[in-house]
Enzyme design. Structure first.
Site, PDB file in Angstrom:
ATOM      1  N   ASP A 269       0.865  -1.181   0.000  1.00 47.07           N
ATOM      2  CA  ASP A 269       0.000   0.000   0.000  1.00 47.07           C
ATOM      3  C   ASP A 269       0.892   1.218   0.000  1.00 47.07           C
ATOM      4  O   ASP A 269       2.028   1.170   0.485  1.00 47.07           O
ATOM      5  CB  ASP A 269      -0.920   0.029   1.226  1.00 47.07           C
ATOM      6  CG  ASP A 269      -0.193   0.589   2.451  1.00 47.07           C
ATOM      7  OD1 ASP A 269      -0.338   1.782   2.756  1.00 47.07           O
ATOM      8  OD2 ASP A 269       0.558  -0.181   3.106  1.00 47.07           O
ATOM      9  N   CYS A 307      -0.193   3.548 -22.428  1.00 47.41           N
ATOM     10  CA  CYS A 307      -1.114   3.303 -21.316  1.00 47.41           C
ATOM     11  C   CYS A 307      -2.552   3.153 -21.819  1.00 47.41           C
ATOM     12  O   CYS A 307      -2.972   3.853 -22.739  1.00 47.41           O
ATOM     13  CB  CYS A 307      -1.021   4.446 -20.313  1.00 47.41           C
ATOM     14  SG  CYS A 307      -2.120   4.289 -18.890  1.00 47.41           S
ATOM     15  N   CYS A 309      -5.215   3.358 -19.594  1.00 50.37           N
ATOM     16  CA  CYS A 309      -6.116   3.905 -18.575  1.00 50.37           C
ATOM     17  C   CYS A 309      -7.144   4.816 -19.241  1.00 50.37           C
ATOM     18  O   CYS A 309      -6.965   5.248 -20.381  1.00 50.37           O
ATOM     19  CB  CYS A 309      -5.328   4.669 -17.514  1.00 50.37           C
ATOM     20  SG  CYS A 309      -4.854   6.353 -18.006  1.00 50.37           S
ATOM     21  N   CYS A 312      -5.573   8.191 -20.632  1.00 52.36           N
ATOM     22  CA  CYS A 312      -4.766   8.087 -21.848  1.00 52.36           C
ATOM     23  C   CYS A 312      -5.580   7.561 -23.026  1.00 52.36           C
ATOM     24  O   CYS A 312      -5.416   8.017 -24.163  1.00 52.36           O
ATOM     25  CB  CYS A 312      -3.558   7.198 -21.593  1.00 52.36           C
ATOM     26  SG  CYS A 312      -2.379   7.891 -20.399  1.00 52.36           S
ATOM     27  N   HIS A 339      -5.150   7.462 -13.770  1.00 44.54           N
ATOM     28  CA  HIS A 339      -3.951   7.040 -14.498  1.00 44.54           C
ATOM     29  C   HIS A 339      -2.945   6.369 -13.566  1.00 44.54           C
ATOM     30  O   HIS A 339      -2.424   5.284 -13.866  1.00 44.54           O
ATOM     31  CB  HIS A 339      -3.296   8.242 -15.177  1.00 44.54           C
ATOM     32  CG  HIS A 339      -1.941   7.949 -15.726  1.00 44.54           C
ATOM     33  ND1 HIS A 339      -1.737   7.376 -16.958  1.00 44.54           N
ATOM     34  CD2 HIS A 339      -0.699   8.106 -15.172  1.00 44.54           C
ATOM     35  CE1 HIS A 339      -0.441   7.201 -17.152  1.00 44.54           C
ATOM     36  NE2 HIS A 339       0.204   7.629 -16.086  1.00 44.54           N
TER      37      HIS A 339
END
Length: 379
Positions: A269, A307, A309, A312, A339
């Site tokens: 994390d 990318c 995402c 993008c 992103h």
């Protein structure tokens, strides 16, 4: 070694590639493929993102912050409204930290003794007492799948005597946490010891003798040289009980994740992807894009042409994102967060695939080369 005992939880390793391993963590709220990255939902929310958007990054477990949720809205409110899952509408697995790191970091408003932490709330100054029993009670009411024991986390430059004392007290608190845990809630122990591999291993052995469902490495990335952290992880992480998940707390950059997965770590994390997003920094396979820089004023390219995402894929240009950031538009914070979390989700997914295929070393070499090249280009 004692091994995990909580019903409804299991962990098994599916494949290894060197010290790296791909596994499956079973919880009452679904299975989590490891290695995995847990987005941080400090106040019960991953900042700027809806639960569906977080899940779309590949995340199947998120982290909630016990300290903040204890102070506001309070564990009774969370419990009354369905526990953290019902309260936040996150349907997958959840983990909560113990609140100890936040309490310990309040150096100017905190006292520590064998019983626990006594501190003043940063919200209203009210006196709070956080003991191992209170940490378990609060996390039990909040109701995440996995709770963390209360521990002592010294700074990276602490003395050996301080590290030894932290390990000893953390072990004593571990026993108290296990005695006070909810029967149906998994609990992870936290290994301390600074950057001393021998101390780390000795502490891990003590905690592995207890019925924890997983073992975490705490007290990293707290001021010690990052290269030293990587060296210690390579020596210590593979020695942790292979039958339980291994969790590296609060770490870190994509570079850190690649190195730590190679050492055998399963869970991570860090606030970095969401915090950096709010500061206008996009993380890519080739380093950071600091969007406020003047060179992006008319740049038509996306943050990362490789990318997939939503940011993008939609074709938002760096020029447009820079405009939004400088104008203070909230949209850009969401676009950057989506992103960055997608990058972390992609990294751990590709790492799992590489481990299952027996080629983690090549995967790590490619990722690290791209990140290092990007870092050199930016200097």
């Amino acid at each position: 070694m004692s091994g995990p005992t909580t019903p409804g939880y299991a962990f098994r390793t599916l494949a290894t590639s060197g010290a790296a391993r791909a596994g499956l963590l079973t919880t009452p709220h679904g299975e989590v493929e490891t290695p995995t990255f847990m987005p941080v939902g400090t106040q019960g929310s991953v900042k700027t993102m809806s639960p569906d958007e977080v899940a779309a990054t590949g995340a199947r477990i998120v982290l909630g912050n016990t300290y903040h949720l204890w102070l506001r809205p309070g564990p009774d409110v969370v419990a009354e409204l369905g526990g953290l899952h019902g309260f936040t509408k996150w349907p997958h697995a959840m983990l909560t930290d113990s609140g100890g790191f936040q309490a310990f970091s309040l150096a100017d408003r905190r006292k520590t003794d064998e019983d626990g932490f006594v501190f003043r709330s940063h919200l209203d100054g009210s006196k709070k007492v956080l003991t191992p029993e209170v940490a378990m009670q609060v996390q039990g009411k909040i109701g995440a799948d996995i709770a963390m024991q209360l521990d002592i986390c010294p700074p990276g430059d602490a003395s050996r005597a301080d590290f030894e004392a932290a390990c000893a007290r953390t072990t004593r608190w571990a026993r108290r946490c296990l005695a006070a845990k909810r029967a149906d809630q998994a609990v992870f122990g936290i290994v301390q010891g600074g950057t001393d591999p021998a101390l780390r291993k000795a502490h891990a052995e003590e905690l592995a003798a207890m019925p924890f469902d997983g073992l975490a490495l705490g007290g990293f990335s707290v001021g010690e040289p990052i290269q030293r952290m990587h060296e210690v992880l390579v020596e210590v992480a593979p020695t942790l009980d292979p039958e339980r998940p291994r969790y590296l707390m609060g770490v870190g950059t994509p570079y850190d994740l690649v190195r730590a997965i190679g050492a055998g770590v399963d869970m991570f994390d860090c606030v970095l992807p969401t915090r950096n997003a709010r500061n206008g920094q996009a993380l890519t396979r080739t380093g950071k894009v600091v969007i406020k820089q003047a060179r992006y004023r008319t740049d038509p390219s996306p943050l990362d042409p490789t990318c997939t995402c939503p940011t993008c894929a939609a074709g938002y240009s760096r020029a447009y994102l820079r405009h939004l950031f400088l104008a203070g538009e909230i949209l850009v914070l969401r676009l950057f967060t989506a992103h960055n979390l997608h990058l972390y989700g992609t990294l751990v997914r590709e790492a799992r695939e590489a481990i299952l295929a027996g080629r983690y070393e090549a995967f790590a070499r490619d990722w690290l080369a791209g990140l290092e090249a990007g870092s050199q280009a930016a200097t």
